[in-house]
Motif scaffolding. Structure first.
Motif, mmCIF file in Angstrom:
data_model
loop_
_atom_site.group_PDB
_atom_site.id
_atom_site.type_symbol
_atom_site.label_atom_id
_atom_site.label_comp_id
_atom_site.label_asym_id
_atom_site.label_seq_id
_atom_site.Cartn_x
_atom_site.Cartn_y
_atom_site.Cartn_z
ATOM 1 N N LEU A 94 29.901 2.914 65.857
ATOM 2 C CA LEU A 94 30.851 3.856 65.288
ATOM 3 C C LEU A 94 30.355 4.266 63.908
ATOM 4 O O LEU A 94 29.978 3.397 63.104
ATOM 5 C CB LEU A 94 32.240 3.237 65.159
ATOM 6 N N PRO A 95 30.331 5.570 63.587
ATOM 7 C CA PRO A 95 29.867 5.986 62.256
ATOM 8 C C PRO A 95 30.717 5.414 61.125
ATOM 9 O O PRO A 95 30.213 5.130 60.039
ATOM 10 C CB PRO A 95 29.977 7.522 62.306
ATOM 11 N N GLN A 96 32.025 5.231 61.376
ATOM 12 C CA GLN A 96 32.928 4.738 60.337
ATOM 13 C C GLN A 96 34.052 3.953 60.986
ATOM 14 O O GLN A 96 34.613 4.352 62.009
ATOM 15 C CB GLN A 96 33.517 5.920 59.553
ATOM 16 N N LEU A 97 34.358 2.810 60.405
ATOM 17 C CA LEU A 97 35.515 2.020 60.803
ATOM 18 C C LEU A 97 36.152 1.483 59.528
ATOM 19 O O LEU A 97 35.670 0.516 58.939
ATOM 20 C CB LEU A 97 35.125 0.883 61.738
ATOM 21 N N GLY A 98 37.245 2.135 59.109
ATOM 22 C CA GLY A 98 37.842 1.771 57.828
ATOM 23 C C GLY A 98 36.869 2.039 56.695
ATOM 24 O O GLY A 98 36.312 3.135 56.576
ATOM 25 N N PHE A 99 36.633 1.042 55.869
ATOM 26 C CA PHE A 99 35.688 1.194 54.759
ATOM 27 C C PHE A 99 34.249 0.906 55.178
ATOM 28 O O PHE A 99 33.319 1.087 54.393
ATOM 29 C CB PHE A 99 36.074 0.248 53.612
ATOM 30 N N MET A 100 34.038 0.474 56.415
ATOM 31 C CA MET A 100 32.704 0.110 56.882
ATOM 32 C C MET A 100 32.002 1.295 57.526
ATOM 33 O O MET A 100 32.602 2.056 58.283
ATOM 34 C CB MET A 100 32.790 -1.048 57.883
ATOM 35 N N THR A 133 22.455 -17.642 78.028
ATOM 36 C CA THR A 133 22.916 -17.686 76.643
ATOM 37 C C THR A 133 23.654 -16.390 76.335
ATOM 38 O O THR A 133 23.051 -15.320 76.272
ATOM 39 C CB THR A 133 21.748 -17.865 75.674
ATOM 40 N N LEU A 134 24.942 -16.474 76.164
ATOM 41 C CA LEU A 134 25.751 -15.317 75.800
ATOM 42 C C LEU A 134 25.697 -15.143 74.290
ATOM 43 O O LEU A 134 25.965 -16.079 73.539
ATOM 44 C CB LEU A 134 27.199 -15.507 76.249
ATOM 45 N N ARG A 135 25.342 -13.953 73.848
ATOM 46 C CA ARG A 135 25.272 -13.662 72.414
ATOM 47 C C ARG A 135 26.106 -12.420 72.129
ATOM 48 O O ARG A 135 25.975 -11.403 72.826
ATOM 49 C CB ARG A 135 23.824 -13.436 71.968
ATOM 50 N N ALA A 136 26.947 -12.499 71.123
ATOM 51 C CA ALA A 136 27.793 -11.375 70.748
ATOM 52 C C ALA A 136 27.934 -11.351 69.231
ATOM 53 O O ALA A 136 28.005 -12.407 68.587
ATOM 54 C CB ALA A 136 29.166 -11.470 71.411
ATOM 55 N N GLY A 137 27.957 -10.149 68.675
ATOM 56 C CA GLY A 137 28.065 -10.064 67.225
ATOM 57 C C GLY A 137 28.463 -8.690 66.755
ATOM 58 O O GLY A 137 28.538 -7.727 67.537
ATOM 59 N N ALA A 138 28.724 -8.595 65.467
ATOM 60 C CA ALA A 138 29.100 -7.336 64.833
ATOM 61 C C ALA A 138 28.350 -7.215 63.521
ATOM 62 O O ALA A 138 27.993 -8.218 62.881
ATOM 63 C CB ALA A 138 30.613 -7.281 64.589
ATOM 64 N N ALA A 139 28.098 -5.974 63.112
ATOM 65 C CA ALA A 139 27.404 -5.710 61.856
ATOM 66 C C ALA A 139 27.857 -4.360 61.322
ATOM 67 O O ALA A 139 28.276 -3.483 62.088
ATOM 68 C CB ALA A 139 25.884 -5.728 62.061
ATOM 69 N N ALA A 140 27.738 -4.182 60.007
ATOM 70 C CA ALA A 140 28.162 -2.921 59.393
ATOM 71 C C ALA A 140 27.596 -2.812 57.993
ATOM 72 O O ALA A 140 27.248 -3.817 57.354
ATOM 73 C CB ALA A 140 29.689 -2.822 59.356
ATOM 74 N N VAL A 141 27.519 -1.573 57.505
ATOM 75 C CA VAL A 141 27.166 -1.290 56.118
ATOM 76 C C VAL A 141 28.457 -1.316 55.297
ATOM 77 O O VAL A 141 29.394 -0.568 55.583
ATOM 78 C CB VAL A 141 26.473 0.080 55.986
ATOM 79 N N LEU A 142 28.511 -2.172 54.283
ATOM 80 C CA LEU A 142 29.724 -2.323 53.487
ATOM 81 C C LEU A 142 29.793 -1.335 52.334
ATOM 82 O O LEU A 142 30.870 -0.875 51.961
ATOM 83 C CB LEU A 142 29.832 -3.750 52.951
#
Length: 354
Positions: free
Chosen positions: A171-177, A215-224
Motif C-alpha cells: 500500500l502506498p500509504q497506511l496512516g502515517f506509514m 517454515t511459515l514466515r510472515a511480516g510487515a514493513a514500512a517507511v516511517l
C-alpha cells in the motif's frame, strides 16, 4: 494465492508433527549469514524497512523480486571467528546471484554456502542454490515461487530439495506509514538435511531435520519518515519452523540522501534461547551507494547501462557470545531506476495537416 499458502501450511503441519524438532544451533539461520544485506535486513519477508531487494531476497519470500526493473548482480562473503574454540577458530559463508527482469516475470538465482565448524554453532558444511520467479499481479500484489537444493557434509552427508511460495501486498500509504507491505511465505517444502551426526539444540535427543520443513514466515514493513535527505523504515517478521518454534526478527533501516545506509536488526530464536543458546546481540551494517558511468563502451550504452549503481556494505554481529561475524558485500544495479511516468500525448489530427 494467500488461500493456497494457508492450505499448504495446513497440509505441511500434518506431516511435520511426525518429526521431532531438534535442529543444530544456527541451523535455522544459515541464509542470514551469507551477506551483510541478509545479516541486517531482519530476514524480512516484506523487503525490509526501506524495501531493499536483491537476488538473495528469494530465500525469505520469492514474491519480493516482482517489482524490480533492472538486472542486479550480488556478491557477499562473511568471515566468522570463534574465541572459544581454538581447534576450529574460523568459518565462513558466501552467496552470489543474479536477478533478471523479463517481459512476463522477474527471475532470480543464487549460489550460497555455509561452513560452520564451531562448537557454539556447529551446523557443518552446506552448499546450495535457490532459483525463483515472481509476477506483479497488480499494483498492490505480487506472487512468487521458487526451488532450493543443497548438499551437506562434514558430519555425515545428505542432500536437500524443496519448494518455496510467497506473496507480497503493498500500500502506498497506511496512516502515517509510507510503502506499507505485508509479506507471507511458506519455505522448505520438501526434503531437508536429516541424516547427520550433528548435535541438536536438545543434546539428549537425535538431531532433527534442518532447516525445518514447512517454515511459515510472515511480516510487515514500512517507511516511517521520509524527506529530501533522510528516510527511515522498520520491519517485523515472525518465522514458525514446522509449527514447532518461533523466531522473531526486527529491523531498523536509515538512509541519508539515498546514498549512505545504516541498518540494525535483532533475531530471537525462542527454542534456542530456552535450550540455553541465547543470541541477543543486534547486527549492524553500513552501506554506501554510488553511481558510475561506463565511458566509451557501446555495448553498455546500447543496453541502457551507460550509468549504473553500485552499493558496497559491511556488517558485524556477535553470535552466541563467542563468535564474531564480519560480512562484506557488493550489489550492482545495471542502469538507472526509471522514476518518470510515461508521457502521453493526445492526437488531434493537426499533425496530418503539417
Amino acid at each position: 494465492m494467500i488461500k493456497k499458502i494457508v492450505a499448504a501450511a495446513a497440509a505441511a503441519f500434518a506431516s511435520t508433527v511426525l518429526f521431532a524438532y531438534n535442529p543444530p544451533v544456527s541451523g535455522e539461520s544459515l541464509d542470514r549469514l551469507t551477506s551483510p544485506a541478509q545479516l541486517t535486513s531482519a530476514s524480512s519477508s516484506a523487503g525490509g524497512g526501506l524495501f531493499s531487494v536483491g537476488p538473495d531476497s528469494i530465500v525469505f519470500n520469492p514474491a519480493l523480486i516482482a517489482y524490480e526493473q533492472r538486472i542486479t548482480l550480488d556478491l557477499g562473503y562473511t568471515a566468522l571467528f570463534s574465541s572459544d574454540d581454538p581447534d576450529n577458530a574460523y568459518g565462513s559463508a558466501f552467496e552470489t546471484g543474479i536477478l533478471i527482469p523479463w517481459k512476463w516475470f522477474v527471475g532470480s538465482g543464487i549460489i550460497k554456502g555455509d561452513f560452520l565448524p564451531f562448537d557454539e554453532m556447529n551446523a557443518g558444511n552446506t552448499l546450495g542454490t535457490n532459483v525463483g520467479i515472481a509476477k506483479e499481479v497488480s499494483e498492490h500484489l505480487s506472487v512468487g515461487i521458487g526451488m532450493n537444493a543443497g548438499l551437506f557434509w562434514g558430519a555425515g552427508s545428505d542432500w536437500s530439495l524443496g519448494a518455496n511460495i510467497g506473496a507480497l501486498y503493498r500500500l502506498p500509504q497506511l496512516g502515517f506509514m509510507k510503502d506499507f507491505r505485508i509479506g507471507v511465505s511458506m519455505l522448505n517444502l520438501g526434503k531437508n538435511y536429516t541424516f547427520t551426526t550433528l548435535q541438536g539444540i536438545d543434546s539428549d535427543e537425535d538431531v532433527g531435520s534442518f532447516p525445518q520443513i514447512a517454515t511459515l514466515r510472515a511480516g510487515a514493513a514500512a517507511v516511517l519518515f521520509s524527506n529530501d535527505y533522510f528516510k527511515g523504515g522498520v520491519s517485523l517478521d515472525f518465522a514458525i519452523p514446522g509449527f514447532q518454534n518461533l523466531i522473531v526478527d526486527t529491523g531498523l533501516q536509515l538512509s541519508f540522501n539515498d546514498m549512505l545506509f545504516l541498518r540494525a536488526s535483532e533475531e530471537i530464536n525462542i527454542r534456542e534461547s530456552i535450550a540455553g543458546y541465547a543470541n541477543y546481540m543486534p547486527s549492524l551494517s553500513l552501506g554506501y551507494r554510488f553511481t558510475f558511468s561506463a565511458k566509451n563502451n557501446s555495448y553498455l550504452e546500447k543496453n541502457g547501462w551507460g550509468q549504473s549503481e553500485m552499493t558496497t556494505s559491511a556488517a558485524w554481529q556477535q553470535l552466541y557470545q563467542t563468535v564474531n561475524a564480519c560480512s562484506f558485500g557488493v550489489r550492482m544495479n545495471l542502469g538507472m531506476q526509471d522514476t518518470d511516468p510515461p508521457l502521453i500525448e493526445l492526437w488531434n489530427g493537426e499533425e496530418d495537416q503539417k
